[in-house]
Design an enzyme around this catalytic site. Structure first.
Site, PDB file in Angstrom:
ATOM      1  N   GLY A   1      36.308  33.196  17.515  1.00 51.06           N
ATOM      2  CA  GLY A   1      37.075  34.374  17.901  1.00 51.06           C
ATOM      3  C   GLY A   1      36.302  35.631  17.557  1.00 51.06           C
ATOM      4  O   GLY A   1      35.482  35.639  16.633  1.00 51.06           O
TER       5      GLY A   1
ATOM      6  N   GLN B   1      34.454  44.254  16.106  1.00 52.91           N
ATOM      7  CA  GLN B   1      33.377  43.524  15.420  1.00 52.91           C
ATOM      8  C   GLN B   1      32.016  43.749  16.070  1.00 52.91           C
ATOM      9  O   GLN B   1      30.990  43.388  15.496  1.00 52.91           O
ATOM     10  CB  GLN B   1      33.697  42.032  15.341  1.00 52.91           C
TER      11      GLN B   1
ATOM     12  N   CYS C   1      34.737  34.364   8.828  1.00 54.22           N
ATOM     13  CA  CYS C   1      34.703  35.508   9.734  1.00 54.22           C
ATOM     14  C   CYS C   1      33.257  35.896  10.008  1.00 54.22           C
ATOM     15  O   CYS C   1      32.446  35.958   9.079  1.00 54.22           O
ATOM     16  CB  CYS C   1      35.454  36.682   9.104  1.00 54.22           C
ATOM     17  N   LEU C   2      32.956  36.171  11.264  1.00 50.35           N
ATOM     18  CA  LEU C   2      31.606  36.589  11.621  1.00 50.35           C
ATOM     19  C   LEU C   2      31.232  37.919  10.973  1.00 50.35           C
ATOM     20  O   LEU C   2      30.053  38.204  10.777  1.00 50.35           O
ATOM     21  CB  LEU C   2      31.472  36.690  13.143  1.00 50.35           C
TER      22      LEU C   2
ATOM     23  N   HIS D   1      44.321  36.247  12.849  1.00 54.29           N
ATOM     24  CA  HIS D   1      43.089  36.710  12.195  1.00 54.29           C
ATOM     25  C   HIS D   1      42.458  37.820  13.035  1.00 54.29           C
ATOM     26  O   HIS D   1      42.096  38.878  12.512  1.00 54.29           O
ATOM     27  CB  HIS D   1      42.126  35.526  12.042  1.00 54.29           C
ATOM     28  N   GLU D   2      42.321  37.588  14.333  1.00 49.98           N
ATOM     29  CA  GLU D   2      41.693  38.584  15.211  1.00 49.98           C
ATOM     30  C   GLU D   2      42.571  39.823  15.366  1.00 49.98           C
ATOM     31  O   GLU D   2      42.065  40.941  15.432  1.00 49.98           O
ATOM     32  CB  GLU D   2      41.363  37.973  16.578  1.00 49.98           C
TER      33      GLU D   2
ATOM     34  N   HIS E   1      41.936  42.298  12.712  1.00 49.69           N
ATOM     35  CA  HIS E   1      40.776  43.161  12.974  1.00 49.69           C
ATOM     36  C   HIS E   1      41.178  44.414  13.750  1.00 49.69           C
ATOM     37  O   HIS E   1      40.654  45.501  13.491  1.00 49.69           O
ATOM     38  CB  HIS E   1      39.703  42.416  13.771  1.00 49.69           C
TER      39      HIS E   1
END
Length: 170
Positions: free
Chosen positions: A46, A51, A94-95, A136-137, A140
């Site tokens: 995701g 990001q 997480c990226l 989660h996304e 962000h």
């Protein structure tokens, strides 16, 4: 499609609240294509537009398992409704917080209203990994990282190490 650099903590851009988009057009679809390509290359499941430094309310994800054909999903201006009161734990990463994984509890199910890749309004009933990933996304989009769900001590320890790693790489 272009692979874009992923913004990592403690970059202050990750704390920005993303703004809604007016609608889905070719420019936004190009952004979503770049996001998907970036996510696959990372690799991840995701990615929110912030990001890659774009503060728009756009998310891409693909939860296809290894050996399964790609199953990309696109969420424009997503809104979560009806989060469950029962929580489900999941080991999240997480990226934007590379190499850290922690168990986070989130509502086990939720409903998501959004526009798809073509700008068509959709509603999705999410559960399991899909519910975890969308929440989660969505965090962000509000300037929240998964480590914000941890104790202050754990979060500060992770951020300190990320700052140290960033300084060493510079």
């Amino acid at each position: 499609m272009t692979i874009r650099p992923i913004v990592t903590a403690p970059d202050p851009r990750l704390r920005e609240i993303s703004t809604p988009v007016d609608g889905v057009d070719d420019e936004l679809r190009a952004l979503m294509d770049d996001m998907l390509e970036t996510m696959y290359a990372a690799p991840g499941i995701g990615l929110a537009a912030i990001q890659i430094g774009v503060p728009k309310r756009v998310i891409v994800m693909d939860l296809a398992g290894e050996g399964e054909p790609p199953a990309p999903r696109y969420f424009v201006n997503p809104v979560i409704r009806n989060p469950a009161t029962d929580l489900a734990p999941y080991q999240e990463g997480c990226l934007s917080v590379p190499d850290y994984y922690e168990e986070i509890e989130r509502p086990a199910t939720c409903t998501v209203d959004y526009l798809d890749y073509d700008g068509t309004p959709r509603t999705l009933e999410a559960e399991g990994l899909l519910a975890t990933c969308i929440q989660h996304e969505m965090d962000h989009l509000e300037g929240v990282l998964f480590i914000d769900h941890l104790s202050r001590l754990k979060r500060e320890r992770i951020l300190k190490k990320l700052k140290r790693d960033r300084s060493a790489a510079a």
